[in-house]
Design a protein around this motif. Structure first.
Motif, PDB file in Angstrom:
ATOM      1  N   ASN A 178       0.830  -1.205   0.000  1.00 20.51           N
ATOM      2  CA  ASN A 178       0.000   0.000   0.000  1.00 20.51           C
ATOM      3  C   ASN A 178       0.863   1.254   0.000  1.00 20.51           C
ATOM      4  N   ILE A 179       1.959   1.194   0.722  1.00 25.12           N
ATOM      5  CA  ILE A 179       2.909   2.305   0.753  1.00 25.12           C
ATOM      6  C   ILE A 179       3.448   2.563  -0.658  1.00 25.12           C
ATOM      7  N   LEU A 180       3.847   1.500  -1.338  1.00 25.44           N
ATOM      8  CA  LEU A 180       4.390   1.644  -2.691  1.00 25.44           C
ATOM      9  C   LEU A 180       3.344   2.202  -3.648  1.00 25.44           C
ATOM     10  N   ALA A 181       2.103   1.732  -3.525  1.00 24.42           N
ATOM     11  CA  ALA A 181       1.042   2.209  -4.410  1.00 24.42           C
ATOM     12  C   ALA A 181       0.761   3.688  -4.191  1.00 24.42           C
ATOM     13  N   ALA A 182       0.729   4.104  -2.927  1.00 27.43           N
ATOM     14  CA  ALA A 182       0.482   5.518  -2.625  1.00 27.43           C
ATOM     15  C   ALA A 182       1.613   6.381  -3.183  1.00 27.43           C
ATOM     16  N   ARG A 183       2.830   5.935  -3.001  1.00 29.45           N
ATOM     17  CA  ARG A 183       3.968   6.703  -3.515  1.00 29.45           C
ATOM     18  C   ARG A 183       3.953   6.791  -5.034  1.00 29.45           C
ATOM     19  N   PHE A 190       4.268   6.723   5.128  1.00 33.03           N
ATOM     20  CA  PHE A 190       5.043   6.241   6.275  1.00 33.03           C
ATOM     21  C   PHE A 190       4.666   4.789   6.503  1.00 33.03           C
ATOM     22  N   HIS A 191       5.649   3.884   6.411  1.00 32.43           N
ATOM     23  CA  HIS A 191       5.391   2.470   6.645  1.00 32.43           C
ATOM     24  C   HIS A 191       5.370   2.214   8.153  1.00 32.43           C
TER      25      HIS A 191
END
Length: 216
Positions: A178-183, A190-191
Protein backbone atom coordinates in the motif's frame (compact mmCIF):
# COMPACT_ATOMS: atom_id res chain seq x y z
CA UNK A 1 8.16 10.93 4.08
CA UNK A 2 9.63 13.63 1.86
CA UNK A 3 8.25 16.89 3.23
CA UNK A 4 6.17 16.70 6.43
CA UNK A 5 5.55 20.46 6.32
CA UNK A 6 3.59 19.99 3.08
CA UNK A 7 1.16 17.46 4.57
CA UNK A 8 -2.41 18.77 4.69
CA UNK A 9 -4.21 15.45 5.13
CA UNK A 10 -3.10 12.25 6.85
CA UNK A 11 -4.87 9.08 5.65
CA UNK A 12 -4.67 6.45 8.38
CA UNK A 13 -4.99 2.73 7.84
CA UNK A 14 -7.21 1.09 10.47
CA UNK A 15 -6.18 -2.45 11.42
CA UNK A 16 -2.66 -2.42 12.81
CA UNK A 17 -2.41 1.38 12.81
CA UNK A 18 -5.41 3.17 14.34
CA UNK A 19 -6.52 -0.12 15.86
CA UNK A 20 -4.03 -2.19 17.88
CA UNK A 21 -5.52 -5.57 17.01
CA UNK A 22 -2.68 -7.19 15.07
CA UNK A 23 0.34 -8.79 16.71
CA UNK A 24 2.87 -10.74 14.67
CA UNK A 25 0.33 -10.92 11.87
CA UNK A 26 -2.37 -12.47 14.09
CA UNK A 27 -5.71 -10.68 14.57
CA UNK A 28 -7.09 -10.43 18.10
CA UNK A 29 -10.49 -11.90 17.20
CA UNK A 30 -8.94 -15.19 16.11
CA UNK A 31 -6.88 -15.91 19.22
CA UNK A 32 -9.64 -17.42 21.37
CA UNK A 33 -12.30 -18.00 18.70
CA UNK A 34 -12.42 -21.76 19.19
CA UNK A 35 -12.31 -21.60 23.01
CA UNK A 36 -15.00 -18.94 23.33
CA UNK A 37 -17.38 -20.00 20.56
CA UNK A 38 -16.68 -23.73 20.31
CA UNK A 39 -16.29 -23.41 16.54
CA UNK A 40 -13.46 -24.34 14.20
CA UNK A 41 -11.23 -21.37 13.43
CA UNK A 42 -9.55 -23.28 10.61
CA UNK A 43 -12.84 -24.08 8.89
CA UNK A 44 -14.22 -20.59 9.36
CA UNK A 45 -11.03 -18.88 8.16
CA UNK A 46 -10.72 -21.17 5.15
CA UNK A 47 -14.32 -20.43 4.14
CA UNK A 48 -13.96 -16.70 4.66
CA UNK A 49 -10.54 -16.03 3.24
CA UNK A 50 -10.54 -18.20 0.11
CA UNK A 51 -11.68 -15.18 -1.88
CA UNK A 52 -15.12 -14.57 -0.41
CA UNK A 53 -13.95 -11.88 1.99
CA UNK A 54 -12.06 -10.11 -0.80
CA UNK A 55 -15.35 -9.75 -2.65
CA UNK A 56 -17.14 -8.46 0.46
CA UNK A 57 -14.27 -6.07 1.14
CA UNK A 58 -14.78 -4.51 -2.27
CA UNK A 59 -18.57 -4.33 -1.99
CA UNK A 60 -19.19 -7.24 -4.36
CA UNK A 61 -20.65 -9.60 -1.74
CA UNK A 62 -22.31 -9.41 1.68
CA UNK A 63 -20.31 -10.47 4.72
CA UNK A 64 -23.47 -11.44 6.61
CA UNK A 65 -24.47 -13.82 3.79
CA UNK A 66 -20.96 -15.29 3.62
CA UNK A 67 -20.88 -16.02 7.35
CA UNK A 68 -24.43 -17.37 7.28
CA UNK A 69 -23.43 -19.76 4.49
CA UNK A 70 -20.70 -21.15 6.73
CA UNK A 71 -22.96 -21.47 9.79
CA UNK A 72 -25.52 -23.44 7.80
CA UNK A 73 -22.87 -25.93 6.71
CA UNK A 74 -21.09 -26.26 10.05
CA UNK A 75 -23.73 -26.83 12.71
CA UNK A 76 -23.92 -23.21 13.79
CA UNK A 77 -27.37 -22.32 12.47
CA UNK A 78 -28.61 -18.96 13.75
CA UNK A 79 -25.21 -17.87 15.10
CA UNK A 80 -24.22 -15.39 12.38
CA UNK A 81 -24.85 -12.30 14.52
CA UNK A 82 -23.03 -13.87 17.48
CA UNK A 83 -19.97 -14.64 15.34
CA UNK A 84 -19.82 -11.20 13.76
CA UNK A 85 -20.33 -9.48 17.10
CA UNK A 86 -17.52 -11.57 18.59
CA UNK A 87 -15.24 -10.73 15.68
CA UNK A 88 -15.95 -7.02 15.67
CA UNK A 89 -15.82 -6.50 19.45
CA UNK A 90 -12.71 -8.63 20.04
CA UNK A 91 -10.93 -6.67 17.32
CA UNK A 92 -12.06 -3.29 18.71
CA UNK A 93 -8.78 -2.13 20.29
CA UNK A 94 -8.16 1.55 19.46
CA UNK A 95 -4.49 2.43 19.72
CA UNK A 96 -4.12 5.29 22.23
CA UNK A 97 -0.66 6.23 20.98
CA UNK A 98 -1.77 6.56 17.37
CA UNK A 99 -4.85 8.49 18.41
CA UNK A 100 -2.63 10.85 20.42
CA UNK A 101 -0.81 11.68 17.18
CA UNK A 102 -4.14 12.15 15.39
CA UNK A 103 -5.22 14.59 18.09
CA UNK A 104 -1.96 16.54 17.94
CA UNK A 105 -2.24 16.87 14.17
CA UNK A 106 -5.86 17.94 14.43
CA UNK A 107 -4.87 20.67 16.90
CA UNK A 108 -2.32 21.86 14.37
CA UNK A 109 -4.94 22.13 11.62
CA UNK A 110 -4.02 18.97 9.72
CA UNK A 111 -7.00 16.93 8.50
CA UNK A 112 -7.23 13.24 9.39
CA UNK A 113 -9.13 10.62 7.39
CA UNK A 114 -9.30 6.86 7.59
CA UNK A 115 -8.21 4.78 4.58
CA UNK A 116 -9.18 1.17 5.26
CA UNK A 117 -9.78 -2.07 3.38
CA UNK A 118 -12.87 -2.93 5.43
CA UNK A 119 -16.25 -4.03 4.14
CA UNK A 120 -19.43 -2.09 4.88
CA UNK A 121 -20.68 -3.83 8.05
CA UNK A 122 -17.45 -3.62 9.99
CA UNK A 123 -16.91 -0.10 8.69
CA UNK A 124 -20.25 0.90 10.20
CA UNK A 125 -19.19 -0.71 13.49
CA UNK A 126 -15.88 1.16 13.42
CA UNK A 127 -17.53 4.46 12.61
CA UNK A 128 -20.43 4.37 15.06
CA UNK A 129 -19.94 1.68 17.72
CA UNK A 130 -16.21 2.36 18.13
CA UNK A 131 -16.79 6.09 17.66
CA UNK A 132 -14.17 6.79 15.04
CA UNK A 133 -16.44 9.37 13.43
CA UNK A 134 -15.22 11.62 16.27
CA UNK A 135 -11.55 11.04 15.47
CA UNK A 136 -11.44 11.47 11.69
CA UNK A 137 -13.09 13.80 9.20
CA UNK A 138 -13.94 11.09 6.68
CA UNK A 139 -13.80 7.31 6.41
CA UNK A 140 -12.73 5.92 3.07
CA UNK A 141 -13.50 2.19 3.13
CA UNK A 142 -13.02 -0.31 0.34
CA UNK A 143 -16.53 -1.72 0.77
CA UNK A 144 -18.11 1.69 0.29
CA UNK A 145 -15.76 2.73 -2.50
CA UNK A 146 -15.91 -0.68 -4.24
CA UNK A 147 -12.16 -0.65 -4.70
CA UNK A 148 -9.37 -1.65 -2.35
CA UNK A 149 -5.77 -0.81 -1.64
CA UNK A 150 -3.26 -1.23 -3.20
CA UNK A 151 -5.09 -0.35 -6.44
CA UNK A 152 -4.00 3.14 -7.38
CA UNK A 153 -7.60 4.14 -8.16
CA UNK A 154 -8.27 3.85 -4.43
CA UNK A 155 -5.86 6.71 -3.82
CA UNK A 156 -7.09 8.66 -6.85
CA UNK A 157 -10.62 8.51 -5.42
CA UNK A 158 -9.46 10.05 -2.14
CA UNK A 159 -7.60 12.80 -4.00
CA UNK A 160 -10.73 13.64 -5.97
CA UNK A 161 -13.03 13.55 -2.94
CA UNK A 162 -10.77 15.77 -0.85
CA UNK A 163 -9.67 17.98 -3.75
CA UNK A 164 -6.11 17.67 -2.50
CA UNK A 165 -2.88 17.31 -4.45
CA UNK A 166 -1.05 13.98 -3.95
CA UNK A 167 2.05 15.59 -2.44
CA UNK A 168 -0.10 17.07 0.35
CA UNK A 169 -1.46 13.63 1.29
CA UNK A 170 0.29 11.26 3.67
CA UNK A 171 -0.62 7.57 3.99
CA UNK A 172 0.23 5.81 7.26
CA UNK A 173 -0.13 2.08 6.62
CA UNK A 174 1.37 -1.19 7.84
CA UNK A 175 1.29 -2.92 4.44
CA UNK A 176 4.31 -2.28 2.24
CA UNK A 177 2.39 -2.79 -1.01
CA UNK A 178 0.00 0.00 0.00
CA UNK A 179 2.91 2.30 0.75
CA UNK A 180 4.39 1.64 -2.69
CA UNK A 181 1.04 2.21 -4.41
CA UNK A 182 0.48 5.52 -2.63
CA UNK A 183 3.97 6.70 -3.51
CA UNK A 184 3.37 5.78 -7.14
CA UNK A 185 0.52 8.31 -7.11
CA UNK A 186 2.84 10.98 -5.68
CA UNK A 187 1.63 10.67 -2.09
CA UNK A 188 3.92 10.86 0.88
CA UNK A 189 3.88 7.68 2.96
CA UNK A 190 5.04 6.24 6.27
CA UNK A 191 5.39 2.47 6.64
CA UNK A 192 3.98 1.86 10.12
CA UNK A 193 5.26 -1.11 12.12
CA UNK A 194 4.59 -2.25 15.69
CA UNK A 195 6.04 0.30 18.08
CA UNK A 196 6.86 2.97 15.48
CA UNK A 197 4.68 5.64 17.09
CA UNK A 198 7.66 7.65 18.30
CA UNK A 199 9.33 7.63 14.88
CA UNK A 200 6.08 8.77 13.25
CA UNK A 201 5.54 11.56 15.77
CA UNK A 202 9.12 12.72 15.26
CA UNK A 203 8.77 12.65 11.47
CA UNK A 204 5.60 14.73 11.70
CA UNK A 205 7.10 17.10 14.25
CA UNK A 206 4.38 16.59 16.86
CA UNK A 207 4.68 16.10 20.59
CA UNK A 208 2.34 13.66 22.29
CA UNK A 209 2.05 11.79 25.55
CA UNK A 210 2.50 8.16 24.58
CA UNK A 211 0.60 5.63 26.65
CA UNK A 212 2.73 2.82 28.03
CA UNK A 213 0.39 0.20 26.59
CA UNK A 214 1.23 -3.22 25.25
CA UNK A 215 -0.01 -5.21 22.30
CA UNK A 216 -3.01 -7.37 23.25
Amino acid sequence: MRDPSAVQVVAWDFDGVLNRNVQNGVFAWSRNFERDLGLSLHSFSRHLFDGRFQKAMQGEACLIEIVTEWTEKNGAHGRTSEILDYWFTRDALPDPDTLAIVGALKARGVRNVMATNNEIHRTDFIEHKMGFHAHVDRIFAAGRMKIAKPHTNYFAHIEDELQTEPAALLLVDDMHENILAARSRGWQAFHFTEGSHGALADALGVRTHMADSKQP
